[in-house]
Design a protein around this motif. Sequence first.
Motif, PDB file in Angstrom:
ATOM      1  N   ILE A 263       1.558   3.192  -9.720  1.00 42.56           N
ATOM      2  CA  ILE A 263       2.278   2.296  -8.818  1.00 42.56           C
ATOM      3  C   ILE A 263       2.809   1.124  -9.635  1.00 42.56           C
ATOM      4  O   ILE A 263       2.073   0.540 -10.434  1.00 42.56           O
ATOM      5  N   TYR A 264       4.074   0.801  -9.433  1.00 41.57           N
ATOM      6  CA  TYR A 264       4.636  -0.363 -10.103  1.00 41.57           C
ATOM      7  C   TYR A 264       5.753  -0.931  -9.231  1.00 41.57           C
ATOM      8  O   TYR A 264       6.071  -0.373  -8.181  1.00 41.57           O
ATOM      9  N   ARG A 265       6.327  -2.031  -9.667  1.00 41.46           N
ATOM     10  CA  ARG A 265       7.323  -2.684  -8.835  1.00 41.46           C
ATOM     11  C   ARG A 265       8.439  -3.284  -9.676  1.00 41.46           C
ATOM     12  O   ARG A 265       8.270  -3.508 -10.876  1.00 41.46           O
TER      13      ARG A 265
ATOM     14  N   SER B  13      -1.335  -6.188 -10.307  1.00 37.57           N
ATOM     15  CA  SER B  13      -2.380  -5.221 -10.653  1.00 37.57           C
ATOM     16  C   SER B  13      -2.395  -4.104  -9.621  1.00 37.57           C
ATOM     17  O   SER B  13      -1.963  -4.286  -8.481  1.00 37.57           O
ATOM     18  N   THR B  14      -2.884  -2.960 -10.031  1.00 38.52           N
ATOM     19  CA  THR B  14      -2.832  -1.795  -9.147  1.00 38.52           C
ATOM     20  C   THR B  14      -4.206  -1.156  -8.978  1.00 38.52           C
ATOM     21  O   THR B  14      -5.091  -1.308  -9.831  1.00 38.52           O
ATOM     22  N   ASN B  15      -4.345  -0.475  -7.878  1.00 37.85           N
ATOM     23  CA  ASN B  15      -5.541   0.305  -7.596  1.00 37.85           C
ATOM     24  C   ASN B  15      -5.085   1.666  -7.083  1.00 37.85           C
ATOM     25  O   ASN B  15      -4.171   1.731  -6.255  1.00 37.85           O
TER      26      ASN B  15
ATOM     27  N   VAL C 272       9.141  -1.225  -4.708  1.00 36.43           N
ATOM     28  CA  VAL C 272       7.831  -0.757  -5.155  1.00 36.43           C
ATOM     29  C   VAL C 272       7.949   0.750  -5.341  1.00 36.43           C
ATOM     30  O   VAL C 272       8.571   1.434  -4.517  1.00 36.43           O
TER      31      VAL C 272
ATOM     32  N   ASP D 102       0.839  -1.198   0.000  1.00 34.13           N
ATOM     33  CA  ASP D 102       0.000   0.000   0.000  1.00 34.13           C
ATOM     34  C   ASP D 102       0.875   1.250   0.000  1.00 34.13           C
ATOM     35  O   ASP D 102       1.970   1.252   0.559  1.00 34.13           O
TER      36      ASP D 102
ATOM     37  N   GLY E  34      -3.348   4.075  -2.802  1.00 36.04           N
ATOM     38  CA  GLY E  34      -3.305   3.021  -3.783  1.00 36.04           C
ATOM     39  C   GLY E  34      -2.493   1.838  -3.326  1.00 36.04           C
ATOM     40  O   GLY E  34      -1.888   1.864  -2.258  1.00 36.04           O
ATOM     41  N   ASN E  35      -2.515   0.783  -4.142  1.00 35.26           N
ATOM     42  CA  ASN E  35      -1.718  -0.389  -3.816  1.00 35.26           C
ATOM     43  C   ASN E  35      -1.415  -1.204  -5.067  1.00 35.26           C
ATOM     44  O   ASN E  35      -1.963  -0.941  -6.144  1.00 35.26           O
ATOM     45  N   ILE E  36      -0.531  -2.152  -4.870  1.00 32.83           N
ATOM     46  CA  ILE E  36      -0.187  -3.091  -5.931  1.00 32.83           C
ATOM     47  C   ILE E  36      -0.313  -4.486  -5.352  1.00 32.83           C
ATOM     48  O   ILE E  36       0.175  -4.770  -4.259  1.00 32.83           O
ATOM     49  N   THR E  37      -0.986  -5.362  -6.081  1.00 42.85           N
ATOM     50  CA  THR E  37      -1.328  -6.677  -5.563  1.00 42.85           C
ATOM     51  C   THR E  37      -0.318  -7.733  -5.991  1.00 42.85           C
ATOM     52  O   THR E  37       0.666  -7.447  -6.669  1.00 42.85           O
TER      53      THR E  37
END
Length: 112
Positions: free
Chosen positions: A68-70, A55-57, A77, A34, A48-51
């Motif tokens: 958001i990316y990783r 995928s991102t929200n 992240v 998050d 936001g977050n990355i799962t």
Amino acid sequence: QVQLMQSGGGLVQPGGSLRLSCRASVPVSSYIFDWYRQGPGKQRELIGNITYPGSTNVDDSVKGRFIIYRDIINNEVYLQMNRLKPEDTAVYYCKIHGSDFWGQGTLVTVSS
């Protein structure tokens, strides 16, 4: 011991861009990460977050501007912030979802 080390941030003019990094001591592909922020006099809010699958929200307040990316190899992240506005001024935090593991926070100031 789980550690989240943040970097990036600083002072930027309105309309500018910044990238925040959150380096984790655990595989970033194994957790939901998050991003939160806390503006002056405001409550901390989730932006936001990355799962797990990547995928991102993102919240509507930053949608279309923040990404958001990783990097799975380097266990980082990122929060890429574009078209920054003065109201984006805040301390930004990364966090492992559902845990008490937080980054140390990074101040972003958007001002001319």
